[in-house]
Design a protein around this motif. Structure first.
Motif, PDB file in Angstrom:
ATOM      1  N   GLN A  21       0.819  -1.331   0.075  1.00 21.09           N
ATOM      2  CA  GLN A  21      -0.074   0.102  -0.084  1.00 21.09           C
ATOM      3  C   GLN A  21       0.948   1.240   0.112  1.00 21.09           C
TER       4      GLN A  21
ATOM      5  N   LEU B 168      -3.055   4.652  -1.448  1.00 22.95           N
ATOM      6  CA  LEU B 168      -3.439   5.220  -0.347  1.00 22.95           C
ATOM      7  C   LEU B 168      -4.225   6.501  -0.672  1.00 22.95           C
ATOM      8  N   ARG B 169      -3.854   6.925  -1.844  1.00 18.86           N
ATOM      9  CA  ARG B 169      -4.060   8.296  -2.301  1.00 18.86           C
ATOM     10  C   ARG B 169      -4.659   8.539  -3.502  1.00 18.86           C
TER      11      ARG B 169
ATOM     12  N   PRO C 157      -8.293   5.902  -4.095  1.00 18.42           N
ATOM     13  CA  PRO C 157      -9.367   6.524  -3.419  1.00 18.42           C
ATOM     14  C   PRO C 157     -10.021   7.597  -4.226  1.00 18.42           C
TER      15      PRO C 157
ATOM     16  N   VAL D  88     -11.618   6.355  -7.175  1.00 18.97           N
ATOM     17  CA  VAL D  88     -12.949   5.721  -6.925  1.00 18.97           C
ATOM     18  C   VAL D  88     -14.098   6.677  -6.426  1.00 18.97           C
ATOM     19  N   GLU D  89     -13.485   7.923  -5.825  1.00 17.84           N
ATOM     20  CA  GLU D  89     -14.636   8.604  -5.415  1.00 17.84           C
ATOM     21  C   GLU D  89     -15.494   9.458  -6.603  1.00 17.84           C
TER      22      GLU D  89
ATOM     23  N   ARG E  25     -17.602   6.995  -8.233  1.00 16.85           N
ATOM     24  CA  ARG E  25     -19.124   6.857  -7.603  1.00 16.85           C
ATOM     25  C   ARG E  25     -19.929   8.192  -7.788  1.00 16.85           C
TER      26      ARG E  25
ATOM     27  N   SER F  76     -16.752  -1.523  -4.740  1.00 14.62           N
ATOM     28  CA  SER F  76     -16.058  -1.829  -3.577  1.00 14.62           C
ATOM     29  C   SER F  76     -14.511  -2.094  -4.075  1.00 14.62           C
ATOM     30  N   VAL F  77     -13.611  -1.774  -2.816  1.00  7.89           N
ATOM     31  CA  VAL F  77     -12.238  -1.910  -3.227  1.00  7.89           C
ATOM     32  C   VAL F  77     -11.485  -2.922  -2.105  1.00  7.89           C
TER      33      VAL F  77
END
Lengths: 121, 121
Positions: free
Chosen positions: B73, B78-79, B82, B85-86, B89, B98-99
Motif C-alpha cells: 500500500q 492510499l491516495r 481512493p 473511486v470517489e 461513484r 468496492s475496493v
C-alpha cells in the motif's frame, strides 16, 4: 562460499508500502536461519542494492542471490536491474551474483493471488 | 445485481510487464465463469480504471469489485485509487464499487512468495 539472499523491491514514498516486504523478509529468514536475508530497493527507499551488496561483501559474503519482488517484468527488471548488477559484478569481482525471476510470475504465487481475487467477490 | 471483478494494476511501458496480470485474469476468470473479470491500469497501459468502469456500466453491471494487484500500500493505493473511486461513484451513482486490500498483503500470497524466495537459494 558464504551466501546471502536479497529481496529486491521497487520502493515508494509511503513508509506503509514496505510492510509486506519486511514481512516477506521475516518469513523467508525464518525458513533459512543460516543465510542472511535482507531487503534492498531500486528507488525511493533505503538501502539501495549497491549499498546492500557492499555491506554483505564487507561481511565476507561471496555469493548473493537477488530475488526481484516485483509482480511483472517491466523496464525496472528488463533494463535497470541488469545494469545495476553489471556494475556490481565489476565492483565486486570476488562475489557471485545471481538474479532470479520475478516473484509475481511464479505459478504458485499466481495461484495464491487467484484465490485472493476470487475470494473478494 | 450484475457483478464484475476488476483486477487493478499499475501499468508499465514494457508490454512484457502485463503478462502475469493477464495470466492472473485468465486464472481468476476460469474460477468465476459467471462474472466478467477484466484488467484496468493506473497509468502507462490501457484501459484505465474509469474507462473500464464506464464500459461495464454500459453493459448493465451494477456492482464492481476492484482488487488492487499491488504488492504493498503505497501512495497509489492510499491516495490515487481512493480519488479515482470517489470520482467513479459520482459518475456512476447506480453502481456499487468496492475496493479490496492489496493482493501482496494477503497471508497466503505472502506464504507463496516466501516459498519462491527460499527456493531460489
Amino acid at each position: 562460499m558464504t551466501r546471502a539472499l536479497i529481496l529486491f523491491a521497487h520502493g515508494a514514498r509511503a513508509a506503509t508500502w514496505a510492510a509486506p516486504f519486511e514481512r516477506l523478509r521475516e518469513l523467508t529468514q525464518a525458513r533459512v536461519p543460516g543465510v542472511p536475508v535482507s531487503l534492498a530497493f531500486l528507488e525511493l527507499m533505503e538501502p539501495r542494492l549497491p549499498e546492500r551488496v557492499a555491506e554483505l561483501a564487507a561481511q565476507g559474503v561471496t555469493a548473493v542471490t537477488v530475488v526481484p519482488v516485483f509482480l511483472g517484468q517491466g523496464g525496472h527488471l528488463l533494463r535497470d536491474l541488469p545494469l545495476i548488477v553489471e556494475q556490481l559484478r565489476l565492483d565486486h569481482p570476488g562475489m557471485a551474483i545471481s538474479v532470479s525471476g520475478a516473484v509475481g510470475e511464479d505459478p504458485s504465487v499466481l495461484a495464491a493471488m487467484t484465490d485472493f481475487c476470487v475470494a473478494q467477490l
